[in-house]
Structures are given as C-alpha cells and as structure tokens.
Design a protein around this motif. Structure first.
Motif, PDB file in Angstrom:
ATOM      1  N   SER A  89      49.877 -19.176  44.593  1.00  0.00           N
ATOM      2  CA  SER A  89      49.344 -17.900  44.129  1.00  0.00           C
ATOM      3  C   SER A  89      47.989 -18.136  43.481  1.00  0.00           C
ATOM      4  N   ARG A  95      43.945 -13.571  38.395  1.00  0.00           N
ATOM      5  CA  ARG A  95      44.775 -12.357  38.409  1.00  0.00           C
ATOM      6  C   ARG A  95      44.436 -11.457  37.211  1.00  0.00           C
ATOM      7  N   SER A 126      51.058 -15.767  50.410  1.00  0.00           N
ATOM      8  CA  SER A 126      51.372 -15.086  49.149  1.00  0.00           C
ATOM      9  C   SER A 126      50.100 -14.545  48.494  1.00  0.00           C
ATOM     10  N   ALA A 129      49.107 -11.480  50.505  1.00  0.00           N
ATOM     11  CA  ALA A 129      49.951 -10.324  50.177  1.00  0.00           C
ATOM     12  C   ALA A 129      49.526  -9.719  48.841  1.00  0.00           C
ATOM     13  N   TYR A 130      49.244 -10.565  47.850  1.00  0.00           N
ATOM     14  CA  TYR A 130      48.804 -10.081  46.541  1.00  0.00           C
ATOM     15  C   TYR A 130      47.493  -9.298  46.676  1.00  0.00           C
ATOM     16  N   THR A 132      46.226  -7.920  49.355  1.00  0.00           N
ATOM     17  CA  THR A 132      46.470  -6.702  50.126  1.00  0.00           C
ATOM     18  C   THR A 132      46.943  -5.592  49.199  1.00  0.00           C
ATOM     19  N   ASN A 133      47.839  -5.931  48.288  1.00  0.00           N
ATOM     20  CA  ASN A 133      48.341  -4.960  47.315  1.00  0.00           C
ATOM     21  C   ASN A 133      47.230  -4.504  46.361  1.00  0.00           C
ATOM     22  N   VAL A 134      46.403  -5.437  45.917  1.00  0.00           N
ATOM     23  CA  VAL A 134      45.268  -5.092  45.046  1.00  0.00           C
ATOM     24  C   VAL A 134      44.363  -4.087  45.753  1.00  0.00           C
ATOM     25  N   LYS A 136      45.106  -2.044  48.133  1.00  0.00           N
ATOM     26  CA  LYS A 136      45.802  -0.762  48.256  1.00  0.00           C
ATOM     27  C   LYS A 136      45.738  -0.003  46.934  1.00  0.00           C
ATOM     28  N   LEU A 137      46.019  -0.699  45.827  1.00  0.00           N
ATOM     29  CA  LEU A 137      45.963  -0.061  44.504  1.00  0.00           C
ATOM     30  C   LEU A 137      44.565   0.466  44.186  1.00  0.00           C
TER      31      LEU A 137
END
Length: 153
Positions: A89, A95, A126, A129-130, A132-134, A136-137
């Motif tokens: 990660s 992060r 991983s 994926a993290y 990608t979510n960021v 999207k948010l």
C-alpha cells in the motif's frame, strides 16, 4: 503511454493557460520517471500550454507543515502524479497527504496519474484500487502508466 498522452493533450492542449502538475515521488528512480513523463507531456503540449511542475519526495510528506503546503499545491494542480515502486500500500504519509488535498480541491477538475513499476517487478493492485477510489471520491479522472522494461536476454 500514447493513450495517456492523447487524453492529457485533449484535456490540456486546448488551454492557453499554464498546466500545473504536482508530482509525489518515492526516490530518485521514481522522480526520474515523473520528470521524464513531464518532459514528454511538455513536448506534446508544445506552444499550446506551458507545463509548470512541482515535485516532492514522499518522505517530505511525513512532516505536518510540509504535508500541508504540499496538499495546497496539489489541490491547485491540474495534474497530480504519484510515482512509486510496487508495495502492498502507499505509505501513511502519502495517504494522509491525499486526504488533505481531497478536502481542499473543491470542484476543480484534476487528473490523477499513477506511475508504477513494470508488472514483472511486482504487483500494484492494492495501490491502484486505493487510487481508483480516491479518484472516484474526488470526481477525478484516474490514469495509470506502468513502466515497461525490455526482457533481459
């Protein structure tokens, strides 16, 4: 890389204002990768748009005062580049930095670009994926470039 450059040209090539890029890099190798990417982007943009880049080492993001400055710079960028090696990660400081600039970015259109090592050097799923979510948010476009090395003989 051609597809990524085409998308970035479409986003930034029509502008007559400067394109602000912010890059967070893990070390000298990932910094060189981000620098090379920015040079190629600047060539592709040509005279249509000037590329202004700010580059930070991920280790600098450990310090709260520097992380706050870097967060404001990233929130004001048109392109945020995260250039790192394969690992399980992203480091905590990265992060935490991401959380800060997500809060500050508002409704600005930002493109998030991840520059990863080649797949045969490890797995970045991983982190992908993290991020990608960021994206999207933050309602951002997310692009990934994986460095390719020729096969050793």
């Amino acid at each position: 890389m051609d597809t990524i450059m085409t998308k970035l040209q479409a986003s930034f090539g029509r502008k007559s204002k400067p394109v602000n890029a912010f890059a967070a890099n893990e070390d000298s190798l990932t910094s060189a990768r981000a620098e090379e990417f920015c040079q190629n982007l600047a060539k592709q943009l040509g005279n249509r748009a000037k590329l202004i880049k700010r580059m930070w080492l991920c280790s600098e993001l450990r310090h709260p005062e520097l992380r706050a400055i870097a967060s404001r710079e990233a929130a004001a960028a048109d392109l945020i580049i995260i250039s790192v090696h394969h690992q399980e990660s992203l480091p905590d400081e990265v992060r935490n930095w991401v959380d800060l600039w997500l809060e500050c970015k508002g409704d600005r259109a930002i493109i998030l670009l991840a520059l990863f090592d080649s797949p045969h050097q490890g797995d970045s799923n991983s982190m992908r994926a993290y991020l990608t979510n960021v994206a999207k948010l933050g309602e951002m476009e997310f692009l990934v470039q994986t460095e390719e090395f020729p096969e050793a003989n």
